[in-house]
Design a protein around this motif. Structure first.
Motif, PDB file in Angstrom:
ATOM      1  N   TYR A 142       0.896  -1.165  -0.199  1.00  0.00           N
ATOM      2  CA  TYR A 142      -0.115  -0.118  -0.060  1.00  0.00           C
ATOM      3  C   TYR A 142       0.794   1.203   0.075  1.00  0.00           C
ATOM      4  CZ  TYR A 142      -3.438   3.269   1.390  1.00  0.00           C
ATOM      5  OH  TYR A 142      -4.279   4.389   1.672  1.00  0.00           O
ATOM      6  N   THR A 202      -6.715  -6.696  -2.299  1.00  0.00           N
ATOM      7  CA  THR A 202      -8.112  -6.551  -2.537  1.00  0.00           C
ATOM      8  C   THR A 202      -8.963  -6.261  -1.328  1.00  0.00           C
ATOM      9  OG1 THR A 202      -7.957  -8.920  -1.782  1.00  0.00           O
ATOM     10  CG2 THR A 202      -7.367  -8.768  -3.826  1.00  0.00           C
ATOM     11  N   SER A 203     -10.382  -6.297  -1.464  1.00  0.00           N
ATOM     12  CA  SER A 203     -11.201  -5.691  -0.409  1.00  0.00           C
ATOM     13  C   SER A 203     -10.963  -6.638   0.823  1.00  0.00           C
ATOM     14  CB  SER A 203     -12.599  -5.700  -0.821  1.00  0.00           C
ATOM     15  OG  SER A 203     -12.929  -7.045  -1.216  1.00  0.00           O
ATOM     16  N   ASP A 204     -10.304  -8.006   0.454  1.00  0.00           N
ATOM     17  CA  ASP A 204     -10.247  -9.227   1.708  1.00  0.00           C
ATOM     18  C   ASP A 204      -9.049  -8.676   2.481  1.00  0.00           C
ATOM     19  OD1 ASP A 204     -12.520 -10.358   1.243  1.00  0.00           O
ATOM     20  OD2 ASP A 204     -11.290 -11.931  -0.300  1.00  0.00           O
ATOM     21  N   ARG A 222      -6.348  -4.645   9.770  1.00  0.00           N
ATOM     22  CA  ARG A 222      -6.791  -4.043  11.137  1.00  0.00           C
ATOM     23  C   ARG A 222      -6.927  -4.905  12.260  1.00  0.00           C
ATOM     24  NH1 ARG A 222     -10.851  -2.734   7.071  1.00  0.00           N
ATOM     25  NH2 ARG A 222     -12.266  -4.438   7.765  1.00  0.00           N
ATOM     26  N   ARG A 230      -1.837  -5.145  -6.108  1.00  0.00           N
ATOM     27  CA  ARG A 230      -2.711  -4.172  -5.301  1.00  0.00           C
ATOM     28  C   ARG A 230      -3.545  -5.065  -4.279  1.00  0.00           C
ATOM     29  NH1 ARG A 230      -6.650  -3.107 -10.590  1.00  0.00           N
ATOM     30  NH2 ARG A 230      -7.453  -4.992 -10.747  1.00  0.00           N
ATOM     31  N   GLY A 275      -8.405  -5.838   4.142  1.00  0.00           N
ATOM     32  CA  GLY A 275      -8.718  -4.809   5.029  1.00  0.00           C
ATOM     33  C   GLY A 275      -8.794  -5.664   6.506  1.00  0.00           C
ATOM     34  N   GLN A 308       1.221   0.639  -4.439  1.00  0.00           N
ATOM     35  CA  GLN A 308       0.453  -0.465  -5.310  1.00  0.00           C
ATOM     36  C   GLN A 308       0.725  -0.021  -6.714  1.00  0.00           C
ATOM     37  OE1 GLN A 308      -3.799  -1.368  -3.697  1.00  0.00           O
ATOM     38  NE2 GLN A 308      -3.706   0.451  -3.208  1.00  0.00           N
TER      39      GLN A 308
END
Length: 608
Positions: free
Chosen positions: A422, A493-495, A501, A491, A497, A426
């Motif tokens: 990140y 992916t949404s997974d 966290r 890059r 996140g 990316q």
């Protein structure tokens, strides 16, 4: 009819009993029923239509997609004394006309035809005439998965084979394949109008094949040579992704003293055909090929299939590895893959011209194969699960069962990797991101100021190979993907996140350490380990005789006798024709044709 089928199995084919559901399938078709048969390679599919064709009135028409395959099958049937022939483009007009007359005269039990030829007006008219005369026993559609638009061997002509049912509804049909998941099975039944056919689904398990997966280090050349060191003198197939890779790998193996040949669609047709013929007819040839060399490889004594690049799907992998060990003897399936394979395949899929629906399906199949590669559970269990078949695990014949891999908590390391991807925008691939993580001040790292990032050198506790494994597994887990518009840059992916966290834990497979270079450059194939010295000597003598006999007849060695039959002869050491005739694989025709020569070989061994 059951007793007649068993008698024919024993006297013509030399097998004492049916295997699995063969008897039920044969009974279904002999009695005029349609059948859809899913049976693994080497499971005995051919008998399921050959025997009914011989038992029913008339000739069985077999739709076969490859010229080389039908020629070898017909030759094998001739060796058994079965009246068989083929019609394809290799025949001149006079020879083809003679075969057509034999069909009309009722002088054939089986006729093999390519789908393109079958659909021609001339051939359809020929079948009409035969049907009205001596009769058509059945239609067999081999390699039936070719009808599926989602399959890996789609053949447009297969879609038109519904004409068989429409034109001759009274003739039974049997469709056969070794590779089809649930959606493909449904499509086969729908496309061939076989919705009402009895379905016979055998186990997809090939217990004689040992499955192994190794992580690629560099080009993988050394790993391949190390693997092949255990298969000196064996016949095998090495699959590579591209034509260039095929040619380079074949050259490397030849330089290492291995009898290797290349095969891909870009080669002249006559060279391809000559190389395939050598592979089929000679012992100990290693074919290095793209998947252009695939469907219809009927050689039973392929002792290994090696993939030096990642295949595209579980189905492709299963079918390609299934070409090993068709004779039931021990064989190996070895897959060497790395992060670059994953990135390249995803880019090719995303950049392709297929529909979005097709791309999603291909990506799902690739993800399933990655899951298989990275799994720490039994390979057989993971592989069969894709075909909706359960397996208890602990097969004892895969790398994960023989040497259970370690796993480790990779949550914190994954957060570092994802964060670094990140923070570098990316825009970069694994090599650059690993340099930043390890604190390696390359010109490129300094040029972009990435030595000033908060992620600079936070991963210097892992070496480059370990980080490469982390990124490979992050891609396999769907947390990173390659951006094809940026030449494979990673890059998130949404997974990703929940991992960043701290809401999701990850466990990684610990890669095995790099093996020491212990391969031997010399030596020949050892005798089978389960044979005593005198039995091994007889086995070698019989193989030598078989090779010479096959050369004289210009046929593949395995159509004379399979290795398993020669091994049984070597073990039992029969003293006369009656004893020899009791050995599985020796029918009446082969006993008459080769019996005395085999007994002479055994006698010469005893004298020596």
């Amino acid at each position: 009819m059951e007793n007649a089928a068993l008698d024919l199995l024993r006297t013509t084919f030399g097998h004492p009993e049916f295997r699995g559901e063969q008897a039920a399938i044969i009974d279904c078709v002999v009695n005029g029923g349609d059948a859809l048969v899913l049976m693994p390679t080497g499971g005995g599919k051919s008998l399921c239509y050959q025997l009914p064709a011989m038992l029913r009135k008339g000739c069985g028409i077999v739709v076969s997609p490859l010229i080389a395959l039908m020629q070898d099958q017909v030759e094998a049937l001739h060796q058994l004394g079965v009246r068989a022939a083929f019609l394809n483009s290799t025949l001149d007009a006079a020879t083809a006309g003679d075969i057509e007359q034999r069909l009309l005269a009722g002088e054939l039990d089986l006729l093999y035809v390519a789908p393109e030829r079958l659909l021609s007006p001339r051939c359809l008219n020929l079948i009409d005439r035969a049907h009205a005369g001596p009769g058509i026993a059945l239609f067999a559609i081999d390699e039936a998965h070719c009808v599926s638009q989602w399959g890996h061997d789609f053949r447009r002509e297969y879609r038109e084979l519904t004409v068989l049912h429409e034109r001759w509804p009274d003739i039974p049909r049997i469709a056969l394949t070794a590779t089809a998941d649930e959606p493909t099975r449904r499509e086969i039944a729908e496309r061939l109008a076989l919705e009402d056919a009895r379905q016979f689904v055998s186990s997809f398990d090939r217990p004689n094949i040992r499955y192994r997966v190794a992580q690629k280090d560099g080009s993988g050349q050394r790993a391949l040579l190390d693997f092949l060191a255990g298969h000196r003198g064996d016949s095998g197939i090495v699959y590579a992704f591209s034509r260039k890779r095929v040619e380079k790998t074949a050259e490397q193996l030849q330089a290492a003293g291995i009898n290797a040949l290349p095969y891909h669609a870009g080669m002249p047709a006559e060279v391809r055909a000559a190389n395939q013929r050598r592979f089929l007819q000679e012992d100990g040839v290693v074919m290095v090929a793209t998947i252009a060399f695939g469907m219809g490889i009927d050689k039973p004594d392929v002792r290994f299939v090696a993939h030096v690049d990642l295949p595209k799907s579980i189905e492709g992998y299963y079918q390609e590895t299934g070409r090993a060990g068709r004779d039931g003897e021990p064989a190996e399936a070895w897959l060497n893959y790395g992060l670059g394979d994953v990135v390249n395949l995803r880019m090719l899929i995303n950049q392709g011209e297929a529909s979005d629906e097709r791309k999603r399906l291909e990506l799902r199949k690739l993800d399933a194969l990655l899951g298989y590669c990275e799994s720490t559970r039994c390979r057989r269990q993971a592989l069969l699960g894709w075909f909706a078949e359960s397996h208890p695990g602990n097969c004892g014949n895969c790398d994960n069962c023989l040497n259970p891999p370690e796993s480790w908590d990779g949550t914190e390391v994954a957060r570092k990797a994802l964060s670094c991807v990140y923070r570098t925008g990316q825009r970069f691939g694994a090599g650059h991101v690993i340099d930043v993580l390890r604190g390696t001040p390359t010109d490129r790292v300094v040029q972009f100021g990435h030595d000033k990032l908060s992620t600079w050198a936070i991963g210097d506790n892992l070496d480059a190979r370990q980080w490469s494994s982390v990124f490979r597994q992050l891609v396999a887990a769907g947390l990173l993907e390659a951006d094809h518009e940026r030449h494979g840059a990673f890059r998130l992916t949404s997974d990703a996140g929940p991992v960043l966290r701290g809401e999701r834990q990850l466990h990684f497979r610990r890669d095995a350490p790099k093996p020491a270079n212990t391969r031997k450059r010399n030596g020949s194939a050892p005798p089978p380990i389960d044979l005593a010295p005198e039995e091994a000597a007889r086995f070698r003598a019989l193989r030598g005789w078989r090779a010479e006999t096959a050369r004289e007849q210009n046929v593949p060695a395995y159509v004379i006798f399979h290795d398993a039959t020669l091994r049984a002869i070597a073990e039992s050491d029969p003293g006369d024709l009656d004893e020899l005739g009791q050995i599985p694989g020796i029918g009446a025709s082969k006993l008459e044709r080769y019996g005395e020569a085999v007994l002479q070989q055994l006698l010469d061994c005893d004298v020596a």
